[in-house]
Design an enzyme around this catalytic site. Structure first.
Site, PDB file in Angstrom:
ATOM      1  N   ASP A 206       5.069 -33.041   6.985  1.00  0.00           N
ATOM      2  CA  ASP A 206       4.914 -32.706   5.578  1.00  0.00           C
ATOM      3  C   ASP A 206       3.431 -32.817   5.222  1.00  0.00           C
ATOM      4  OD1 ASP A 206       5.754 -32.062   2.974  1.00  0.00           O
ATOM      5  OD2 ASP A 206       5.852 -34.172   2.413  1.00  0.00           O
TER       6      ASP A 206
ATOM      7  N   ASP B 271       1.900 -33.169   1.413  1.00  0.00           N
ATOM      8  CA  ASP B 271       1.622 -34.104   0.316  1.00  0.00           C
ATOM      9  C   ASP B 271       2.269 -35.458   0.584  1.00  0.00           C
ATOM     10  OD1 ASP B 271       0.144 -32.304  -1.327  1.00  0.00           O
ATOM     11  OD2 ASP B 271       2.025 -31.312  -1.850  1.00  0.00           O
TER      12      ASP B 271
ATOM     13  N   LYS C   7      13.089 -27.187   2.358  1.00  0.00           N
ATOM     14  CA  LYS C   7      13.615 -28.542   2.542  1.00  0.00           C
ATOM     15  C   LYS C   7      14.407 -28.980   1.314  1.00  0.00           C
ATOM     16  CE  LYS C   7       9.500 -30.186   2.999  1.00  0.00           C
ATOM     17  NZ  LYS C   7       8.387 -31.174   3.104  1.00  0.00           N
TER      18      LYS C   7
ATOM     19  N   ASP D 276       7.333 -38.206   3.936  1.00  0.00           N
ATOM     20  CA  ASP D 276       7.263 -39.367   3.050  1.00  0.00           C
ATOM     21  C   ASP D 276       8.475 -39.472   2.139  1.00  0.00           C
ATOM     22  OD1 ASP D 276       6.472 -37.098   1.467  1.00  0.00           O
ATOM     23  OD2 ASP D 276       5.616 -38.486  -0.004  1.00  0.00           O
TER      24      ASP D 276
END
Length: 266
Positions: free
Chosen positions: A13, A15, A184, A209
């Protein structure tokens, strides 16, 4: 049971993993450079469908990360790939910006408001009542309803703003039809990313995250999962989920160190 040493390809990922508030996180550039030096297949994934990979590569460069545009995989690209498999040379009515529009054009789609095969809703900062009304009417007339990602809100300097999921909810309420969401946490996005780099789920890892998108989708796609605590998730929030990542780290800098219990550095 798989360990990090079994991983030879990576999805990550963006961010909260590589960048935070437009600044590179500790270890992110070193990890990217290590992958490039070792010729490790990798892709940076994002549900953001506003920007093209070229745009995102430039934005990451400004943040201190050198990621080639061909190493970036967006929900817009995943959506265009999926739709091409469904109806090559088809037509679509799009609510979105450059990312999804460019991806669909490059996939061979004609964009139209006349009897399209699909209505595709992506991220945009310029939602209009007229465009949403058109989308509702086209879906009522039989167009298939697609969304690039499910995120209901997005960040801005002033606070949260409505995002793709909020707009699709409005359209669903009016049409009583749910969209098929490609981004996602749909494992479909991961499968298309694996195909992009010619990797297999058995030897690919996913770094994220968020438990509710990155980790659950990675798990369902059969990937080795790594949760980093540099973004949304915390040690306390992780306990709320009935599943766990294969590894939990403070940040990607720890991926540059040998895995605990292993003398082999990956």
């Amino acid at each position: 049971m798989r360990t990090r040493s079994d991983v030879s390809s990576w999805l990550t990922d963006m961010d909260g993993v590589l960048v935070h508030e437009e600044k590179a996180l500790p270890g992110a550039q070193d990890l990217i450079e290590t992958w490039k030096k070792d010729e490790t297949p990798f892709l940076v994934l994002t549900n953001n469908s506003i920007y093209t990979p070229r745009d995102l590569a430039a934005r990451l460069q400004d943040s201190g990360l050198d990621v080639p545009e061909d190493r970036i995989w967006t929900s817009a690209l995943a959506t265009a790939t999926f739709l091409k498999e469904q109806a090559a040379g088809g037509t679509a009515y799009v609510i979105g910006e450059a990312g999804i529009i460019t991806a669909l054009h490059e996939a061979g789609f004609v964009l139209t408001d006349r009897d399209p095969d699909f209505v595709v809703v992506g991220e945009t900062r310029n939602y209009s009542f007229e465009a949403i009304t058109t989308a509702i009417r086209l879906i009522d007339e039989g167009a298939r309803f697609i969304a690039t990602n499910p995120d209901p809100t997005g960040p801005s300097s002033e606070g949260i703003i409505p995002a793709t999921g909020a707009i699709t909810a409005l359209i669903t309420k009016a049409t009583r039809k749910e969209p098929y969401v490609v981004g996602k946490p749909n494992p479909m996005m991961f499968r298309s990313a694996l195909n992009k780099i010619g990797a297999h789920s058995e030897n690919t890892g996913m770094i994220g995250d968020r438990m509710d998108t990155d980790i659950v989708a990675g798990m369902e796609a059969g990937l080795y999962t790594v949760l980093v605590l540099s973004g949304i998730s915390s040690k306390d929030s992780v306990r709320e989920f009935p599943f766990q990542a294969n590894e939990m780290l403070d940040g990607v800098s720890q991926l540059l160190k040998p895995e605990k219990g292993s003398s082999k550095k990956k």
